[in-house]
Write an enzyme that holds these catalytic residues in place. Structure first.
Site, short mmCIF file in Angstrom:
data_model
loop_
_atom_site.label_atom_id
_atom_site.label_comp_id
_atom_site.label_asym_id
_atom_site.label_seq_id
_atom_site.Cartn_x
_atom_site.Cartn_y
_atom_site.Cartn_z
N CYS A 127 0.80 -1.23 0.00
CA CYS A 127 0.00 0.00 0.00
C CYS A 127 0.83 1.27 0.00
CB CYS A 127 -0.95 0.01 1.20
SG CYS A 127 -2.07 -1.40 1.23
N HIS A 267 -2.97 7.08 3.12
CA HIS A 267 -3.44 5.85 2.50
C HIS A 267 -4.83 5.53 3.04
CE1 HIS A 267 -4.00 1.76 1.40
NE2 HIS A 267 -3.64 1.27 2.58
N ASN A 297 -10.15 -0.02 0.55
CA ASN A 297 -8.69 0.04 0.50
C ASN A 297 -8.23 -0.46 -0.87
OD1 ASN A 297 -5.92 -0.42 0.73
ND2 ASN A 297 -6.05 -1.29 2.78
#
Length: 340
Positions: A127, A267, A297
Site C-alpha cells: 500500500c 493511504h 482500501n
C-alpha cells in the site's frame, strides 16, 4: 540532494462493478453498521471475471498522458507499483507497455543507437507503492533530467480475498492510477521531498501467499494462505506509529511544522487509522481528505485516487502544501511533500 521533480498529468480508473456492504451482508455474517463503524467503508469497485486490472491501468495511463500532453513515444520509464500482479512473469509493466504500444525496438533493430530504451519494471511496497514510486522517479530524474516517467499503480485485491473471512474481505477494492513525472514542462504538483522506510520484523502482519515458498503441482487445491491474511490490531498500531513518525521526520527535514500543511491525504485503509494519525499529528479535521467510503482500501492506488477526487473538488490551491503518507505490508511506510 534537491531534485526538480513534478507531476504533469494524473489519471485514475476503477471497475464499473461495485460490491456494497449490503451485497456482503448476503454472503457472510456481517452488516452495513458493523463495517461502517469499524472501517468507514460503504462500497468498493471490483473487476469482473472477464476483466484484468491492466485494462484499467491502461485507461488511467492514457488519461495521465493526455493531460501531460505526452505521447507514448516520449515515455522513457514505465514503473508499476503492485502487490497483485496478473502474472509473476512477465511483469505488469511489460503487459501495460504492450497495451499502450510502447516499444524500444523495431523488430530486432534499435530505432536509434543513441535513443533512450524503454525501462519497464514492477516493484512491491504494497500500500506504500505510490510514495515509493515517487522516490524512484526522483532517483531516475537525478540521473537524467530528460526522463519522462509513467508511474502506475494497479491493484486487484479482490482476487486474493477470502470471502469467508469478514475481517479482511470487507476492506479491499480494485483500482488503477497513473501519473506522468518529469523535471521539465508544466507542473500540477511539485514533489518537494519524500521519506520512505520499512521494517521486515513485521512481515507476517499482512501476508498474501501463493508464491514460490511452497512446492505445488498440477491438481493441487488452493490453500487458505493463497488469500490475504492480516493481524488487524497489530497492523493498526504499527500503521499509526509508522505514518506519524515518517510524516514528522519529513516535515522536520524540510524545516516545516504541521501548521504549514494545507491538505493531508493518507493511504485510504481504514477511517479509524486515518483519524488516529490525524490526532497524533495535531492536524485539524478540515485539512484531511478521505474517500475510502466509496472505494475501500485500493492499496497502492488509494492516494492517487484520493488526489484525483480532491482535485476535482478544487481542494488544491496554488502555493499550498500537501502531505501524503502511507503504510503497507512488509511493513513499509512512506510520506511525501507536494506543493501545487
Amino acid at each position: 540532494m534537491n531534485v526538480n521533480c513534478h507531476i504533469s498529468g494524473l489519471g485514475v480508473s476503477v471497475p464499473e462493478h461495485t460490491l456494497t456492504n449490503q451485497d456482503l451482508e448476503k454472503i457472510m455474517d456481517t452488516s452495513d453498521e458493523w463495517i461502517v463503524t469499524r472501517t468507514g467503508i460503504k462500497n468498493r469497485h471490483i473487476v469482473q471475471d472477464n476483466e484484468n486490472i491492466s485494462d484499467y491501468a491502461f485507461l488511467a495511463a492514457v488519461k495521465a498522458m493526455d493531460e501531460a500532453k505526452i505521447t507514448p513515444s516520449q515515455i522513457t520509464h514505465l514503473l508499476v507499483a503492485t502487490c497483485t500482479p496478473e502474472t509473476l512473469s512477465p511483469s505488469m509493466s511489460c503487459i501495460i507497455a504492450q497495451k499502450l504500444g510502447l516499444s524500444s525496438y523495431s523488430g530486432l533493430q534499435l530505432i536509434s543507437p543513441n535513443s533512450q530504451s524503454l525501462v519497464c519494471f514492477d516493484f512491491n511496497a504494497a500500500c506504500s507503492g505510490f510514495v515509493y514510486g515517487l522516490e524512484l522517479a526522483r532517483a531516475f530524474l537525478a540521473l537524467n533530467t530528460d526522463a519522462v516517467i509513467l508511474l502506475i499503480t494497479a491493484e486487484c485485491l479482490s482476487r486474493r480475498m477470502n470471502y469467508q473471512d469478514r475481517t479482511t474481505s470487507v476492506l479491499f477494492g480494485d483500482a488503477a492510477g497513473a501519473c506522468i513525472i518529469q523535471a521539465k514542462g508544466n507542473a500540477l504538483f511539485h514533489v518537494l521531498d519524500v521519506s520512505i522506510g520499512a521494517d521486515g520484523d513485521y512481515k507476517d502482519l499482512i501476508r498474501i501467499g501463493g508464491g514460490t515458498d511452497k512446492k505445488v503441482q498440477v491438481g493441487d487445491s488452493i490453500s487458505e494462505d493463497f488469500f490475504l491474511a492480516m493481524q488487524g490490531r497489530e497492523v493498526f498500531k504499527q500503521a499509526v506509529r509508522g505514518m506519524e513518525q515518517e510524516s514528522l521526520k519529513l516535515l522536520q527535514k524540510n524545516n516545516l511544522g504541521v501548521e504549514d500543511i494545507d491538505l493531508f491525504i493518507a493511504h485510504q485503509a481504514n477511517l479509524r487509522i486515518i483519524e488516529a494519525v490525524r490526532e497524533r499529528l495535531g492536524l485539524s479535521e478540515e485539512k484531511v481528505f478521505t474517500n475510502l467510503e466509496k472505494y475501500g482500501n485500493t492499496s497502492a492506488t488509494s492516494i492517487l485516487l484520493a488526489m484525483a477526487e480532491a482535485r476535482e473538488q478544487g481542494l488544491f490551491k496554488t502555493g499550498q502544501k500537501t502531505l501524503l503518507t502511507a503504510f503497507g505490508a512488509g511493513l513499509t511506510w512512506g510520506s511525501a511533500l507536494l506543493s501545487s
